[in-house]
Write a protein that holds these residues in place. Structure first.
Motif, PDB file in Angstrom:
ATOM      1  N   ARG A   4       0.855  -1.180   0.000  1.00 39.20           N
ATOM      2  CA  ARG A   4       0.000   0.000   0.000  1.00 39.20           C
ATOM      3  C   ARG A   4       0.894   1.235   0.000  1.00 39.20           C
ATOM      4  NH1 ARG A   4      -5.237  -0.133   0.711  1.00 39.20           N
ATOM      5  NH2 ARG A   4      -5.238   1.969   1.570  1.00 39.20           N
ATOM      6  N   LYS A   5       0.970   1.878  -1.152  1.00 40.33           N
ATOM      7  CA  LYS A   5       1.794   3.069  -1.285  1.00 40.33           C
ATOM      8  C   LYS A   5       1.234   3.923  -2.419  1.00 40.33           C
ATOM      9  CE  LYS A   5       6.423   4.666  -2.496  1.00 40.33           C
ATOM     10  NZ  LYS A   5       7.760   4.291  -2.983  1.00 40.33           N
ATOM     11  N   ALA A   6       1.113   5.223  -2.188  1.00 37.49           N
ATOM     12  CA  ALA A   6       0.621   6.138  -3.223  1.00 37.49           C
ATOM     13  C   ALA A   6       1.819   6.815  -3.876  1.00 37.49           C
ATOM     14  CB  ALA A   6      -0.311   7.173  -2.610  1.00 37.49           C
ATOM     15  N   LEU A   7       1.951   6.635  -5.197  1.00 42.59           N
ATOM     16  CA  LEU A   7       3.062   7.255  -5.918  1.00 42.59           C
ATOM     17  C   LEU A   7       2.716   8.697  -6.280  1.00 42.59           C
ATOM     18  CD1 LEU A   7       4.112   4.441  -8.436  1.00 42.59           C
ATOM     19  CD2 LEU A   7       4.965   4.868  -6.129  1.00 42.59           C
ATOM     20  N   THR A   8       3.741   9.527  -6.314  1.00 44.29           N
ATOM     21  CA  THR A   8       3.551  10.897  -6.792  1.00 44.29           C
ATOM     22  C   THR A   8       3.435  10.878  -8.307  1.00 44.29           C
ATOM     23  OG1 THR A   8       5.916  11.304  -7.040  1.00 44.29           O
ATOM     24  CG2 THR A   8       4.943  11.798  -4.882  1.00 44.29           C
ATOM     25  N   LEU A   9       2.997  12.000  -8.898  1.00 45.31           N
ATOM     26  CA  LEU A   9       2.878  12.095 -10.353  1.00 45.31           C
ATOM     27  C   LEU A   9       4.230  11.846 -11.014  1.00 45.31           C
ATOM     28  CD1 LEU A   9       1.291  12.771 -12.911  1.00 45.31           C
ATOM     29  CD2 LEU A   9       1.718  15.193 -12.462  1.00 45.31           C
ATOM     30  N   GLU A  10       5.294  12.360 -10.418  1.00 40.85           N
ATOM     31  CA  GLU A  10       6.633  12.183 -10.977  1.00 40.85           C
ATOM     32  C   GLU A  10       7.030  10.707 -10.971  1.00 40.85           C
ATOM     33  OE1 GLU A  10      10.644  14.861 -10.911  1.00 40.85           O
ATOM     34  OE2 GLU A  10       9.564  14.602  -9.022  1.00 40.85           O
ATOM     35  N   GLU A  11       6.682  10.002  -9.891  1.00 38.21           N
ATOM     36  CA  GLU A  11       7.008   8.573  -9.804  1.00 38.21           C
ATOM     37  C   GLU A  11       6.175   7.761 -10.796  1.00 38.21           C
ATOM     38  OE1 GLU A  11       8.338   8.120  -5.104  1.00 38.21           O
ATOM     39  OE2 GLU A  11       6.213   8.241  -5.606  1.00 38.21           O
ATOM     40  N   LYS A  12       4.926   8.170 -11.004  1.00 41.22           N
ATOM     41  CA  LYS A  12       4.076   7.465 -11.978  1.00 41.22           C
ATOM     42  C   LYS A  12       4.643   7.610 -13.384  1.00 41.22           C
ATOM     43  CE  LYS A  12      -0.148   8.057  -9.253  1.00 41.22           C
ATOM     44  NZ  LYS A  12      -1.400   8.836  -9.092  1.00 41.22           N
ATOM     45  N   VAL A  13       5.115   8.808 -13.706  1.00 35.24           N
ATOM     46  CA  VAL A  13       5.710   9.029 -15.033  1.00 35.24           C
ATOM     47  C   VAL A  13       6.979   8.200 -15.180  1.00 35.24           C
ATOM     48  CG1 VAL A  13       6.839  10.753 -16.490  1.00 35.24           C
ATOM     49  CG2 VAL A  13       4.710  11.315 -15.321  1.00 35.24           C
ATOM     50  N   GLY A  24      10.922  -3.423 -21.115  1.00 38.37           N
ATOM     51  CA  GLY A  24      10.147  -4.655 -21.158  1.00 38.37           C
ATOM     52  C   GLY A  24       9.785  -5.190 -19.788  1.00 38.37           C
ATOM     53  N   LEU A  25       9.625  -4.292 -18.788  1.00 39.94           N
ATOM     54  CA  LEU A  25       9.306  -4.758 -17.439  1.00 39.94           C
ATOM     55  C   LEU A  25       7.851  -5.185 -17.366  1.00 39.94           C
ATOM     56  CD1 LEU A  25      11.120  -2.085 -15.215  1.00 39.94           C
ATOM     57  CD2 LEU A  25      11.948  -4.318 -15.947  1.00 39.94           C
ATOM     58  N   SER A  26       7.619  -6.307 -16.712  1.00 39.41           N
ATOM     59  CA  SER A  26       6.253  -6.796 -16.539  1.00 39.41           C
ATOM     60  C   SER A  26       5.572  -6.027 -15.415  1.00 39.41           C
ATOM     61  CB  SER A  26       6.273  -8.283 -16.181  1.00 39.41           C
ATOM     62  OG  SER A  26       6.883  -8.462 -14.902  1.00 39.41           O
ATOM     63  N   VAL A  27       4.254  -6.208 -15.302  1.00 42.55           N
ATOM     64  CA  VAL A  27       3.499  -5.557 -14.229  1.00 42.55           C
ATOM     65  C   VAL A  27       4.042  -5.981 -12.875  1.00 42.55           C
ATOM     66  CG1 VAL A  27       1.235  -5.420 -13.108  1.00 42.55           C
ATOM     67  CG2 VAL A  27       1.396  -5.273 -15.601  1.00 42.55           C
ATOM     68  N   ARG A  28       4.387  -7.254 -12.719  1.00 43.56           N
ATOM     69  CA  ARG A  28       4.943  -7.736 -11.443  1.00 43.56           C
ATOM     70  C   ARG A  28       6.266  -7.032 -11.117  1.00 43.56           C
ATOM     71  NH1 ARG A  28       4.559 -12.180  -8.174  1.00 43.56           N
ATOM     72  NH2 ARG A  28       3.045 -13.204  -9.546  1.00 43.56           N
ATOM     73  N   GLN A  29       7.140  -6.910 -12.127  1.00 39.41           N
ATOM     74  CA  GLN A  29       8.437  -6.253 -11.906  1.00 39.41           C
ATOM     75  C   GLN A  29       8.263  -4.774 -11.558  1.00 39.41           C
ATOM     76  OE1 GLN A  29      10.036  -7.430 -15.746  1.00 39.41           O
ATOM     77  NE2 GLN A  29      11.661  -8.620 -14.732  1.00 39.41           N
ATOM     78  N   LEU A  30       7.321  -4.107 -12.252  1.00 37.77           N
ATOM     79  CA  LEU A  30       7.037  -2.704 -11.940  1.00 37.77           C
ATOM     80  C   LEU A  30       6.516  -2.554 -10.515  1.00 37.77           C
ATOM     81  CD1 LEU A  30       5.322  -1.600 -15.283  1.00 37.77           C
ATOM     82  CD2 LEU A  30       7.572  -0.875 -14.467  1.00 37.77           C
ATOM     83  N   ALA A  31       5.623  -3.464 -10.122  1.00 44.38           N
ATOM     84  CA  ALA A  31       5.052  -3.422  -8.769  1.00 44.38           C
ATOM     85  C   ALA A  31       6.141  -3.617  -7.725  1.00 44.38           C
ATOM     86  CB  ALA A  31       3.968  -4.493  -8.626  1.00 44.38           C
ATOM     87  N   ASP A  32       7.062  -4.532  -7.983  1.00 48.59           N
ATOM     88  CA  ASP A  32       8.155  -4.790  -7.025  1.00 48.59           C
ATOM     89  C   ASP A  32       9.111  -3.609  -6.964  1.00 48.59           C
ATOM     90  OD1 ASP A  32       7.130  -7.253  -6.352  1.00 48.59           O
ATOM     91  OD2 ASP A  32       8.398  -8.367  -7.762  1.00 48.59           O
ATOM     92  N   ASN A  33       9.434  -3.032  -8.115  1.00 51.62           N
ATOM     93  CA  ASN A  33      10.391  -1.917  -8.158  1.00 51.62           C
ATOM     94  C   ASN A  33       9.870  -0.676  -7.442  1.00 51.62           C
ATOM     95  OD1 ASN A  33      12.071  -3.521  -9.608  1.00 51.62           O
ATOM     96  ND2 ASN A  33      11.823  -2.471 -11.567  1.00 51.62           N
ATOM     97  N   TYR A  34       8.554  -0.438  -7.578  1.00 52.33           N
ATOM     98  CA  TYR A  34       7.978   0.791  -7.009  1.00 52.33           C
ATOM     99  C   TYR A  34       7.217   0.530  -5.702  1.00 52.33           C
ATOM    100  CZ  TYR A  34       9.365   3.332 -11.167  1.00 52.33           C
ATOM    101  OH  TYR A  34      10.103   3.930 -12.163  1.00 52.33           O
ATOM    102  N   LYS A  35       7.300  -0.714  -5.204  1.00 51.02           N
ATOM    103  CA  LYS A  35       6.694  -1.074  -3.911  1.00 51.02           C
ATOM    104  C   LYS A  35       5.193  -0.774  -3.873  1.00 51.02           C
ATOM    105  CE  LYS A  35      10.662  -2.249  -2.018  1.00 51.02           C
ATOM    106  NZ  LYS A  35      11.506  -2.091  -3.200  1.00 51.02           N
ATOM    107  N   ILE A  36       4.488  -1.153  -4.961  1.00 41.85           N
ATOM    108  CA  ILE A  36       3.040  -0.986  -5.011  1.00 41.85           C
ATOM    109  C   ILE A  36       2.426  -2.319  -5.422  1.00 41.85           C
ATOM    110  CG2 ILE A  36       3.089   1.493  -5.532  1.00 41.85           C
ATOM    111  CD1 ILE A  36       2.725   0.804  -8.490  1.00 41.85           C
ATOM    112  N   SER A  37       1.107  -2.405  -5.379  1.00 41.80           N
ATOM    113  CA  SER A  37       0.440  -3.646  -5.768  1.00 41.80           C
ATOM    114  C   SER A  37       0.426  -3.784  -7.299  1.00 41.80           C
ATOM    115  CB  SER A  37      -0.996  -3.657  -5.236  1.00 41.80           C
ATOM    116  OG  SER A  37      -1.757  -2.652  -5.882  1.00 41.80           O
ATOM    117  N   LYS A  38       0.194  -4.997  -7.769  1.00 41.57           N
ATOM    118  CA  LYS A  38       0.140  -5.230  -9.221  1.00 41.57           C
ATOM    119  C   LYS A  38      -1.052  -4.505  -9.839  1.00 41.57           C
ATOM    120  CE  LYS A  38       0.391  -9.729  -8.686  1.00 41.57           C
ATOM    121  NZ  LYS A  38       0.375 -11.172  -9.032  1.00 41.57           N
TER     122      LYS A  38
END
Length: 344
Positions: A4-13, A24-38
């Motif tokens: 559970r983490k809310a990303l800022t607009l800059e982090e979303k970009v 080529g990062l998958s949704v799982r890899q993106l979720a792990d890298n940014y510490k958010i849910s899939k």
């Protein structure tokens, strides 16, 4: 495991670019890298055009969530844009000002006082969305005339001509509320936070040092009493400071002149001529011939940038005093039964 983490607009970009720039990062890899849910990662990727448009239009980069209600989103955007414009002018703001502006905007958009109240809850969420914090206004730098500062810097070298760096001094005074205890306190849950009357006892401290900082003249401390009780059995001439006094505990023209004569005498004995930079305070009037002094006044309304002692020296002095005061309070706490019994 979901995060559970809310990303800022800059982090979303940044997440969107990680997905687009050939990584080529998958949704799982993106979720792990940014510490958010899939699910959150997938939603950001799905709304990538919207977030990129917000970012390119210079929206607040620290914003974490957008409002779902389009009209309320409009209130949010207008209020934030207005707030950012006014802060660029260094205009100070409080919570009630921000809430009143939001009510005015809402009224223009057709809301009534019943349908939009700009409540404390709205305010808290608005500040969280836009990373707005509440800070104490410090210093006088906002009122500085930058053109006067630039002109002063250009003329400074000519004023220093003929003086060794060890003979260039700066003097300035500051107020010290030496008995001031914290006005906020850590408390236990549900404990009332009460305090007594704040001490307004004040000293004026006058500091003087030369350019390289290795030599400091004896500080001058000005109190309201010539012989305060704390100095009853102490010879003031043996103190590490020069103790002076007047009814208001302020620097006066007479006290300043006496100090100049004293320092001039010391420099005369050393066969030394010095250059002294001071501000243009009303009490700094030169009405005495000084054989070993050349005095230069810093331009009005520029001292926070042109006065060397204002560049952190006075602040450091007060920090050291506060450290000593904190240790003194801790030592007093052992015997004190109430706050009033802590003697400073």
């Amino acid at each position: 495991m979901s995060h559970r983490k809310a990303l800022t607009l800059e982090e979303k970009v940044a997440l969107i670019k990680d997905n687009q720039n050939g990584h080529g990062l998958s949704v799982r890899q993106l979720a792990d890298n940014y510490k958010i849910s899939k699910i959150s990662a997938a939603n950001i990727r799905r709304r990538s055009e919207e977030f990129l448009a917000d970012y390119s239009s210079n929206s607040n980069k620290g914003i974490k969530r957008k409002l779902k209600d389009e009209n309320r989103q409009k209130i949010d955007e207008i209020v934030f844009e207005w707030f950012a414009q006014q802060r660029a002018k260094q205009i100070p703001f409080s919570d009630p000002i921000l809430q009143e502006k939001a009510r005015q905007v809402a009224e223009q958009l057709g809301y009534t006082t019943e349908t939009f109240k700009a409540s404390n809850g709205w305010l808290e969420k608005f500040r969280s969305r836009h990373a707005i914090s509440f800070r104490t206004i410090n210093g006088e730098s906002a009122s500085v005339d930058d053109s006067a500062v630039e002109e002063w810097v250009q003329r400074l070298s000519t004023k220093l001509d003929g003086f060794n760096e060890n003979d260039v001094f700066n003097a300035d005074e500051t107020g010290l509320f030496y008995r001031a205890t914290p006005d906020r306190s850590l408390v236990l849950s549900k404990e009332e936070c009460k305090g007594g009357k704040k001490s307004k006892e004040r000293l004026t401290v006058f500091l003087c040092s030369y350019l390289t900082g290795t030599e400091k003249l004896k500080p001058v401390v000005i109190g309201s009493s010539q012989r305060p009780r704390c100095l009853k059995n102490i010879t003031t001439s043996k103190l590490p400071v020069t103790w002076l006094s007047n009814r208001t505990a302020w620097m006066t023209c007479n006290l300043f002149t006496d100090w100049l004569i004293l320092i001039n005498s010391q420099m005369e004995k050393k066969n030394r001529k010095i250059l002294l930079f001071i501000d243009n305070a009303p009490c700094y009037i030169i009405n005495h011939d000084l054989s070993n002094f050349k005095i230069v006044f810093v331009p009005p309304n520029t001292t926070s940038k042109c006065q060397p002692l204002d560049q952190g020296v006075i602040h450091s002095f007060k920090c050291y005093y506060r450290q000593k005061l904190v240790k003194h309070i801790i030592a007093q706490c052992t015997l004190a039964q109430t706050a009033d019994q802590i003697s400073i």
